[in-house]
Design a protein around this motif. Structure first.
Motif, short mmCIF file in Angstrom:
data_model
loop_
_atom_site.label_atom_id
_atom_site.label_comp_id
_atom_site.label_asym_id
_atom_site.label_seq_id
_atom_site.Cartn_x
_atom_site.Cartn_y
_atom_site.Cartn_z
N TYR A 1 74.32 29.69 14.97
CA TYR A 1 75.54 28.94 15.24
C TYR A 1 75.37 27.47 14.89
CZ TYR A 1 77.34 32.95 17.83
OH TYR A 1 77.78 34.19 18.17
N THR A 2 76.50 26.81 14.72
CA THR A 2 76.53 25.35 14.59
C THR A 2 77.27 24.80 15.79
OG1 THR A 2 76.46 25.37 12.16
CG2 THR A 2 77.41 23.44 13.21
N GLN A 3 76.63 23.85 16.48
CA GLN A 3 77.21 23.24 17.66
C GLN A 3 77.84 21.90 17.27
OE1 GLN A 3 77.09 24.81 20.59
NE2 GLN A 3 75.58 26.39 20.13
N CYS B 1 81.75 20.82 23.69
CA CYS B 1 80.96 21.31 22.56
C CYS B 1 81.60 22.59 22.04
CB CYS B 1 79.52 21.57 22.99
SG CYS B 1 78.46 22.19 21.68
N SER C 1 71.99 25.49 15.46
CA SER C 1 71.28 26.11 16.57
C SER C 1 71.28 27.62 16.38
CB SER C 1 71.95 25.74 17.90
OG SER C 1 71.30 26.35 18.99
N GLY C 2 70.20 28.15 15.82
CA GLY C 2 70.12 29.58 15.54
C GLY C 2 71.17 29.99 14.53
N ALA D 1 68.79 19.99 10.56
CA ALA D 1 69.54 20.57 11.66
C ALA D 1 70.60 19.65 12.26
CB ALA D 1 68.58 21.01 12.77
N GLU E 1 74.96 19.99 15.31
CA GLU E 1 73.60 20.52 15.39
C GLU E 1 73.55 21.99 15.01
OE1 GLU E 1 70.05 20.95 18.76
OE2 GLU E 1 72.04 20.22 19.32
N SER F 1 81.14 25.91 19.45
CA SER F 1 80.18 26.72 18.70
C SER F 1 80.91 27.48 17.60
CB SER F 1 79.47 27.70 19.63
OG SER F 1 78.67 27.02 20.56
#
Length: 224
Positions: free
Chosen positions: A155-157, A164, A152-153, A189, A150, A166
């Motif tokens: 970062y990629t999670q 998880c 997320s801002g 995303a 995903e 980051s």
């Protein structure tokens, strides 16, 4: 990298030409005020990157991009902000709002160059893992443990079965490193592991207990 620029305004093309003259790793081969002439050019010549305006007569930049059978990297250049989300669903490298500065232009070009170099490395898909940077460490990620990924801002999670991770790596860069047969991008995303899908329809995918949306531009995906 070999690039072309497409914009119905000659002045806008002059700005791109001037900025590219400051970028040592991009060679601007041609510019076009007529998008259909650019399509003809792309059928005969290999191009790594397109600087593409969105609001053009006869055909929009979005429609132009969707018409291509082979998709080069794209940086959108436009005076309008309303298509930003859609452009990233089409995997655009960046979205430059006119008038953009040389510094902002260089940042977009650098992102394209990083992806170009990443593709040139030709990832070894025979491996069942990769290493991603998490803070100051490089962490081993086994493909079999990935549920979904995903954005997320900044970062990629990377969501695994037990934790998880980051990372600053982008979703587009990460997709280049993953086996195409095992992972699919379903949204601007999200990337999902095919083997971890438990249910799906035209609008969403269920992975573990998480509902993953399918983006409007990904409706024709073959998930199985």
């Amino acid at each position: 990298m070999i690039a072309i620029a497409i914009d119905d305004e000659p002045v806008a093309l002059q700005v791109i030409e001037h900025h590219i003259s400051k970028v040592p790793f991009i060679e601007l081969k041609s510019t076009f005020t007529d998008a259909f002439m650019a399509i003809d050019y792309l059928q005969k010549q290999q191009v790594d990157l397109i600087f593409l305006d969105i609001k053009m007569p006869d055909i929009s930049g979005i429609e132009f991009l969707r018409s291509l059978s082979i998709m080069p990297m794209v940086i959108f250049t436009t005076a309008y902000s309303e298509h930003a989300v859609l452009s990233f669903e089409l995997d655009a490298i960046d979205y430059l709002l006119k008038p953009f500065s040389l510094a902002r232009f260089l940042k977009a070009c650098s992102k394209a160059h990083e992806l170009y170099l990443l593709k040139a490395k030709k990832p070894d898909y025979s491996k069942n893992y990769l290493f991603v940077k998490d803070g100051y460490e490089h962490v081993k990620v086994e493909f079999a443990h990935i549920l979904y990924i995903e954005a997320s801002g900044n970062y990629t999670q990377i969501h695994l079965s037990d934790k998880c991770i980051s990372s600053r790596i982008t979703l587009t860069e990460l997709l280049e490193l993953l086996p195409k047969s095992e992972f699919v991008r379903c949204h601007r995303a999200f990337i999902v592991a095919r083997s971890k899908m438990t249910k799906f329809d035209k609008t969403q995918i269920l992975v573990a207990d998480r509902v993953i949306p399918i983006g409007a531009t990904y409706n024709d995906l073959k998930l199985v």
